[in-house]
Motif scaffolding. Structure first.
Motif, PDB file in Angstrom:
ATOM      1  N   SER A   1      -2.046 -38.859 -26.853  1.00 29.21           N
ATOM      2  CA  SER A   1      -1.406 -37.646 -27.378  1.00 29.21           C
ATOM      3  C   SER A   1      -1.329 -37.720 -28.889  1.00 29.21           C
ATOM      4  CB  SER A   1       0.021 -37.506 -26.839  1.00 29.21           C
ATOM      5  OG  SER A   1       0.028 -37.464 -25.430  1.00 29.21           O
TER       6      SER A   1
ATOM      7  N   ARG B   1       4.035 -30.525 -32.856  1.00 31.13           N
ATOM      8  CA  ARG B   1       3.093 -30.171 -31.784  1.00 31.13           C
ATOM      9  C   ARG B   1       2.565 -31.417 -31.103  1.00 31.13           C
ATOM     10  NH1 ARG B   1      -1.194 -27.365 -34.846  1.00 31.13           N
ATOM     11  NH2 ARG B   1      -2.426 -27.564 -32.945  1.00 31.13           N
ATOM     12  N   ARG B   2       2.447 -31.348 -29.771  1.00 28.53           N
ATOM     13  CA  ARG B   2       1.892 -32.458 -28.994  1.00 28.53           C
ATOM     14  C   ARG B   2       0.587 -31.987 -28.367  1.00 28.53           C
ATOM     15  NH1 ARG B   2       2.441 -33.505 -23.329  1.00 28.53           N
ATOM     16  NH2 ARG B   2       2.236 -35.715 -22.778  1.00 28.53           N
ATOM     17  N   ILE B   3      -0.500 -32.680 -28.701  1.00 27.97           N
ATOM     18  CA  ILE B   3      -1.825 -32.294 -28.211  1.00 27.97           C
ATOM     19  C   ILE B   3      -2.383 -33.432 -27.369  1.00 27.97           C
ATOM     20  CG2 ILE B   3      -4.178 -31.636 -28.922  1.00 27.97           C
ATOM     21  CD1 ILE B   3      -2.587 -30.925 -31.718  1.00 27.97           C
ATOM     22  N   ARG B   4      -2.634 -33.167 -26.096  1.00 26.50           N
ATOM     23  CA  ARG B   4      -3.195 -34.196 -25.222  1.00 26.50           C
ATOM     24  C   ARG B   4      -4.693 -34.321 -25.488  1.00 26.50           C
ATOM     25  NH1 ARG B   4      -0.562 -35.897 -20.610  1.00 26.50           N
ATOM     26  NH2 ARG B   4      -2.335 -37.268 -20.309  1.00 26.50           N
TER      27      ARG B   4
END
Length: 419
Positions: free
Chosen positions: A155, A143-146
């Motif tokens: 990120s 998962r990539r969370i900004r």
């Protein structure tokens, strides 16, 4: 009898960018000379290519894992040579790096088999076989969370599953902005990795003027307290200016217990670093000490203020105060600056204080930017700050081997000290 068709197979056809592929050609005539060529485009459509000369064996087959290249962009047995020698094609602007801007899409590389031996600058012979390979910088489920929390930008990449995972902050150098591909690969390898920009991104300062360590402290606390991150301490990995910031973080921030410095300086450079009432002034570059080649390439090797000069001691990072562990990674042919000397100075300082909390990986023939495996070697790159081509140093084969070896060692080091 009719000759069977020539085929080229690359396995896996879709795989992780830090893993090797196997390339085999079949259906050639015994001893037939061919040129293998790789072609890729970056997100802006700039073409990169590489080539190597091979001869088929007595069965008309070729295996890049055991057969040697006799010419082209590299020689010898180099299973990944076509990947790490990718360079801007003749009609493109030179000195560009092939690095992925977005991690969610793969880098597509076309593998072509041409009749005969041809140089990369010449028009190659007819194509007899081709295949496409996808190089992924992230795995399914990552998962990539900004981040928009407080003052911290960047990120966060989280591996699939419940965790908790060892946490690592990842920083690059004076090119600024957000560079994510190492973080997404680290998450693919089981780390919660925070790709941390520190200037020239969103609402961060546009240029490297001065830095407050409080920004990096906020990032360290955010990562350390994240429910998916296993404590008690976190790691930091940095390249160039980012490596030096990693050294300052492990020195002053108790949250940080492991620091990987790739081609870093043992003193604070360029921009002053503030933390509370304390300031580490930045060593400066003296542009009069920059040499320029006939081709217009800048060599900054001698330009940084000398950290061993007593007048510059206020800039020295007091790394002996760090409770954690250091991994220093250097290319002995770094021409950006004297990273081998800086690693020696750092080790000397630790030993002087009775400390052995470090490991050194020193690679003969490697240049400045030691990236994850198969990242194309770029001896000269456009410098975003100076706007001119700057010599990074190194020789392609030695540099590629340093990238492959150090990547495994970096992960071992982080696992050892972060659990």
């Amino acid at each position: 009898p009719r000759r069977r068709a020539v085929s080229v197979a690359v396995t896996p056809a879709a795989g992780l960018a830090d893993e090797r592929v196997e390339t085999r050609v079949a259906g050639l005539g015994p001893g037939q000379p061919v040129t293998l060529r790789a072609v890729a485009a970056d997100e802006r459509g700039c073409l990169f290519q590489s080539c190597a000369h091979y001869r088929a064996d007595s069965r008309g087959e070729l295996h890049l894992g055991t057969d040697a290249s006799h010419g082209g962009d590299y020689t010898g047995v180099e299973p990944m040579g076509l990947f790490w020698s990718l360079a801007p094609a003749g009609m493109e602007r030179p000195y560009q790096r092939l690095v992925p801007r977005s991690t969610g899409t793969p880098m597509k590389v076309e593998m072509l088999v041409h009749q005969g031996h041809s140089q990369s600058s010449a028009i190659p012979g007819p194509v007899v076989a081709k295949a496409e390979v996808e190089r992924w910088f992230t795995a399914p489920g990552v998962r990539r969370i900004r981040l928009k929390e407080g003052g911290v930008r960047g990120s966060l990449f989280l591996p699939p599953g419940d965790g908790p995972f060892p946490g690592v902050i990842d920083m690059y150098g004076d090119e600024g902005g957000l560079i994510e591909f190492r973080s997404s690969l680290l998450a693919t390898r089981g780390f919660a990795a925070l790709s941390l920009p520190y200037f020239d991104f969103e609402d961060l300062p546009k240029v490297m003027k001065e830095f407050k360590l409080e920004y990096f402290e906020e990032a360290a606390r955010f990562l350390q307290r994240h429910p998916k991150v296993k404590g008690p301490g976190i790691g930091v990995i940095g390249t160039g200016k980012g490596a030096e910031l990693a050294l300052s973080m492990i020195t002053f921030l108790p949250e940080v217990v492991a620091a990987v410095s790739i081609s870093g300086c043992s003193s604070n450079t360029v921009a002053d670093l503030h933390y509370g009432e304390m300031t580490l002034p930045g060593l400066r570059f003296d542009m009069n000490k920059v040499s320029v080649s006939d081709a217009g390439v800048f060599d900054t090797f001698e330009a940084l203020d000398d950290p061993t000069n007593p007048a510059n001691s206020p800039s020295t990072i007091p790394i002996e105060k760090a409770e954690g562990h250091f991994l220093l990674v250097v290319g002995e042919d770094d021409r950006m600056w004297k990273s081998s000397l800086y690693a020696e100075l750092a080790i000397g300082r630790l030993r002087q204080h009775g400390k052995e909390n470090f490991e050194l990986l020193s690679y003969p023939g490697a240049g400045h930017r030691i990236d994850p495996p198969s990242t194309p070697f770029c001896q000269v790159a456009m410098d975003r700050v100076l706007g001119v081509p700057v010599l990074g140093g190194g020789e392609s084969k030695a540099h590629a081997h340093a990238q492959e070896h150090s990547w495994g060692k970096i992960q071992e080091f982080l696992h050892l000290h972060l659990g």
